[in-house]
Enzyme design. Sequence first.
Site, short mmCIF file in Angstrom:
data_model
loop_
_atom_site.label_atom_id
_atom_site.label_comp_id
_atom_site.label_asym_id
_atom_site.label_seq_id
_atom_site.Cartn_x
_atom_site.Cartn_y
_atom_site.Cartn_z
N CYS A 105 -7.71 -10.44 -72.82
CA CYS A 105 -7.32 -11.28 -70.97
C CYS A 105 -6.75 -12.23 -72.04
O CYS A 105 -5.89 -12.42 -71.33
CB CYS A 105 -8.29 -11.82 -71.00
SG CYS A 105 -10.34 -12.71 -71.95
N HIS A 163 -13.37 -15.78 -70.54
CA HIS A 163 -12.15 -14.91 -69.74
C HIS A 163 -10.98 -15.92 -68.98
O HIS A 163 -11.41 -17.01 -68.79
CB HIS A 163 -12.97 -14.35 -68.97
CG HIS A 163 -12.61 -13.05 -67.34
ND1 HIS A 163 -11.96 -12.29 -68.94
CD2 HIS A 163 -11.81 -13.02 -66.64
CE1 HIS A 163 -11.31 -11.18 -67.63
NE2 HIS A 163 -10.54 -12.02 -67.18
N GLU A 175 -5.27 -9.71 -64.05
CA GLU A 175 -5.72 -9.71 -65.50
C GLU A 175 -6.08 -8.44 -66.30
O GLU A 175 -6.47 -7.39 -65.33
CB GLU A 175 -7.51 -10.36 -65.25
CG GLU A 175 -8.07 -9.47 -63.98
CD GLU A 175 -9.28 -9.27 -63.69
OE1 GLU A 175 -9.90 -10.91 -64.41
OE2 GLU A 175 -10.48 -9.19 -62.68
#
Length: 384
Positions: A105, A163, A175
């Site tokens: 991420c 994240h 993402e």
Amino acid sequence: MNTTRTRRAVGRSLATVAALALSAALPATAHAVPLAPTAQQADCGALSSGASAAAEAAVRAACSQIGVWYSWGGGHGATPGPTYGYYDGSDPDSLHDNERKGFDCSGLMRYAYYQATGKDLLNGTADDQFHTSHAAARFSAAQGTAPLLPGDLMFWGSGHIHHVALYLGAGQMVEAYESGTHIRVTPVRTGGDYAGAVRIDGSGAVTPPPADGGTTFETWGTQVRTHSSPSVSASVVDTFAGPNQVSVQCQEHAETVTADGYTNDIWSRLSDGSWLTNIYVKGPASLPGVPDCKGSSVPPPSGGSKAFQTWGTGVRTHSEANVDAAVVDYFPQPTTVNVVCQAHAQTVTADGYTNDAWSRLTDGSWVTNIYIKGPAWLSGVPTC
């Protein structure tokens, strides 16, 4: 990194080196990368107006990677871009990440803004990016998506960020989600442990360092306080609303502090005479090149060592030249280390590199040469 699956450890650490040996031993099975549907690619872009040119360029860069593998540790090489990852040590879906060239991420966010600006503004974990000194604006979780523009970074995590995704507008984001999946567009998630968003200053300008001597370091965190003496009970001198630059004059052992998952008894004295726990100063627990306030020498010591720069974030040193040995120190970001000698020992594979050379530092700990800038076998350093 996944925000919903509980089986994965919280926190994205670039050098989760305890898992590297297992990753290196995994069988090399070919896995084709399926292409993303054209419709999904078409849906990825700046979906509302108002973003800066740099933010829109970052959106285009992230969208260009739709369909690329999520890979644990991917995107954190010396230069931003897709890299092979490694097994995260817990998720069965991550077993083949060492064969998947892609991004995790934070690696995707780093790449997007590097492509947009030509500057490596976001070199670090999702937690590092949340605390970036390149923030033009910050938005709380309670504000939702109403104030967000395309290119804003959205974060998840309670206490420690695990994240990050890139907002596109119109309630959508792009993402790198989790192992076994591909970079994707998905509706935003503002429930659970959503922590808020950050708008990046694409100029790359950093606040100039203080002009009154000392060694300049960056802080991280929000609402960080400095004190009149090295104790959290001492009167507050200043409060940093976000990351800042400070001029450190010296450091010393004083009150032990535990905060945000770290424990440290070292405090830094700043140029205005105030004190700041080293927990909130980017670097190792004991800052390199900073003298002891009481007059004694603080590492890095002499003794025939040679200084080198590390790269990467979350790099660990060990009691022996082995990733399974006890962890001695932890470098949350690049720093200076003093190498006494080097030796061939355990073979390590990480971030697209494989090396069996390890360096012994002045404190007796060992670090794989993968994370030391220079050739695989350091020049001018003797064999242990």
